[in-house]
Design an enzyme around this catalytic site. Structure first.
Site, short mmCIF file in Angstrom:
data_model
loop_
_atom_site.label_atom_id
_atom_site.label_comp_id
_atom_site.label_asym_id
_atom_site.label_seq_id
_atom_site.Cartn_x
_atom_site.Cartn_y
_atom_site.Cartn_z
CD GLU A 41 35.16 30.88 35.56
OE1 GLU A 41 33.99 30.89 35.13
OE2 GLU A 41 35.59 30.04 36.38
CG HIS B 113 38.01 25.73 32.90
ND1 HIS B 113 38.91 26.61 33.49
CD2 HIS B 113 36.90 25.77 33.68
CE1 HIS B 113 38.35 27.14 34.57
NE2 HIS B 113 37.15 26.66 34.71
CG ASP C 57 28.84 30.18 33.85
OD1 ASP C 57 28.96 30.31 32.62
OD2 ASP C 57 29.80 30.25 34.64
CE LYS D 230 32.42 30.48 39.23
NZ LYS D 230 33.32 30.55 38.08
CD GLN E 237 34.91 28.35 41.80
OE1 GLN E 237 35.62 29.30 41.48
NE2 GLN E 237 34.49 27.46 40.92
CD GLU F 69 42.25 26.32 32.87
OE1 GLU F 69 42.68 25.57 31.99
OE2 GLU F 69 41.21 27.00 32.71
CB THR G 173 36.58 28.86 31.94
OG1 THR G 173 36.02 29.42 33.10
CG2 THR G 173 37.93 29.47 31.65
NE ARG H 53 39.03 30.87 39.44
CZ ARG H 53 38.13 30.48 38.55
NH1 ARG H 53 37.08 29.78 38.92
NH2 ARG H 53 38.28 30.81 37.29
CD GLU I 52 32.02 31.55 31.53
OE1 GLU I 52 30.86 31.34 31.12
OE2 GLU I 52 32.40 31.34 32.70
CB THR J 276 28.40 38.26 35.09
OG1 THR J 276 28.32 37.34 36.19
CG2 THR J 276 28.68 37.49 33.81
NE ARG K 181 36.64 16.94 41.72
CZ ARG K 181 36.25 18.05 41.10
NH1 ARG K 181 35.78 19.05 41.78
NH2 ARG K 181 36.34 18.14 39.79
CG ASP L 257 31.48 33.31 35.72
OD1 ASP L 257 30.98 34.05 36.58
OD2 ASP L 257 31.54 32.07 35.84
MN MN Z 1 32.00 30.43 34.56
#
Ligand code: MN
Length: 439
Positions: free
Chosen positions: A210, A145, A138, A264, A251, A384, A370, A248, A212, A268, A154, A244
């Site tokens: 996500e 994104h 991936d 993840k 993650q 987002e 994404t 969160r 994709e 999928t 961050r 995907d």
């Molecule tokens: Mn992904």
């Protein structure tokens, strides 16, 4: 690079009437591949090509001689339960079969009678993952994104300094990839709430999707060889839709220092149909970097890539909640964007993946990452769209969502459309969240 040829002519019509309807995803100019069988039967899964609301059973077409003779071995290879052998045959084979199908499905084609007996209605079909996927990688190709998620994780350094130089990716999990219609249980995992000193264990509270595209490798390469940019696309069989699913909260706690893991690997979802790069040829667009951004290193650059290495695929995410289903309401659109906004192209991903000598194999799958566009309403994930869950989305029926709740179905669609070309589509990629297992 695939160029335009007679199979792309927008005026082509098929003797399969539904393929000529405006708005169909599967006109004669598309001809995407899937692996299918009649639903509710014990039939073997086998390869097929979509035409209108029908599927051409390729193995049957081969055994009945319903295509031009030079294409029969390739159609026969598609009769297997996965497309890997056909994928390994390379772009010459893919192109010859496409041309033979295009000619045989055209209005007035003499193959009509023989091939007509090889059609299965899509309404009667069920699908499986179309290739045996040995490895799944991936990527992270949307700078929009990467920047907005980076801000949440961050705030002081949203975009890492490597982003504009190296296509970022991680090696994912192939075993949990399933075809559209996938239902999976909300994952369990470790999470660390702000201000706490010890993690909690339990059902994910921040389950996301996500948006994709998936990229199937056609022909592989030997280990300790690399695929240069000018050959990279000839190793790519085609594209599909890919969701995907992402936990969160899991993650955020696990991703440093080695990247995503359990957040993840539980599910999928891919669309059943693979649209070939040849079918996408009319929708190529130039690859360009914003002014002031560094140009790719030479091994990630080519004239063909600059001229037309990107693809203008329109993408859309919809949500269907249990409440919508109960009310008989249709799904609600959450966002829409285009693949053209990606920071790295298909060719760059494949060239980069192999540059250190990694061998790819037929059927390997890449996720694009994404695909968020430049504006906030083009975001490809809830993290987002809701600013990390702080600004819930309001749905048309008044319901709200920060993250997915049990019973939610996420639907992704993709298509290409422009004046002077036939509209082609990817069909649908749909998946549903079920309640978590007992902790
Ligand atoms: Mn992904």
């Amino acid at each position: 690079m695939s160029l335009l040829n007679e199979t792309h002519a927008p005026e082509l019509r098929s003797w399969v009437a539904s393929a000529n309807e405006p708005g169909t995803d599967f006109p004669i100019q598309n001809l995407p591949f899937a692996v299918f069988r009649r639903a509710g039967t014990e039939e073997f899964f086998r390869g097929g090509v979509a035409i209108g609301d029908q599927i051409v059973d390729l193995g049957m077409a081969a055994s009945r001689g319903a295509l031009s003779i030079d294409a029969l071995p390739f159609a026969a290879a598609c009769g297997a339960s996965s497309l890997n052998r056909f994928m390994a045959m390379g772009p010459g084979a893919w192109s010859k079969l496409r041309l033979a199908l295009s000619r045989a499905l055209r209005t007035g084609a003499p193959e009509r009678e023989l091939l007509g007996a090889c059609l299965v209605p899509q309404s009667q079909a069920e699908y499986t993952v179309p290739a045996k996927i040995g490895d799944y990688t991936d990527f992270y190709t949307s700078i929009h994104h990467a920047t907005s998620v980076g801000k949440l994780f961050r705030p002081d350094s949203p975009l890492m300094p490597n982003y504009k130089w190296v296509p970022i990716g991680y090696h994912g999990r192939a075993s949990s990839i399933q075809v559209s219609g996938q239902e999976f249980r909300r994952p369990l995992g470790q999470t660390m709430a702000p201000g706490k000193t010890q993690p909690d264990f339990g059902p994910c509270q921040r389950l996301d999707y996500e948006l994709e595209l998936g990229i199937y490798v056609g022909t592989g390469n030997e280990s300790c060889t690399s695929v240069p940019m000018d050959q990279a696309e000839s190793h790519v069989f085609g594209l599909c839709l890919l969701n995907d699913w992402s936990a969160r909260d899991v993650q955020a706690w696990e991703y440093q220092p080695l990247g995503p893991f359990l957040s993840k690997n539980f599910a999928t979802t891919v669309s059943p149909w693979i649209v070939t790069l040849e079918a996408l040829a009319p929708y190529r667009v130039p690859f360009a970097r914003p002014e002031g951004d560094p140009q790719p290193l030479p091994y990630l650059d080519s004239a063909a890539n600059r001229a037309g290495g990107a693809f203008d695929v329109q993408l859309q995410v919809l949500l269907e909640t249990e409440r919508m289903r109960a009310a008989g309401a249709g799904p609600a659109q959450l966002s829409a964007t285009s693949y053209r906004h990606a920071y790295w192209t298909v060719a760059q991903l494949l060239a980069h993946h192999t540059v250190g000598g990694c061998n790819l194999q037929p059927g390997d799958l890449f996720g694009s990452g994404t695909l968020s566009g430049p504006t906030p309403d083009q975001a490809g994930a809830l993290i987002e769209l809701t600013s990390g869950g702080k600004e819930p989305l309001r749905l048309p029926d008044g319901d709200t969502r920060s993250y997915l709740v049990d019973g939610d179905t996420v639907i992704m669609r993709g298509w290409c459309e422009q004046a002077g070309s036939a509209r082609i589509g990817f069909g649908e990629c749909r998946g549903t969240v079920l309640p978590a297992m007992e902790a």
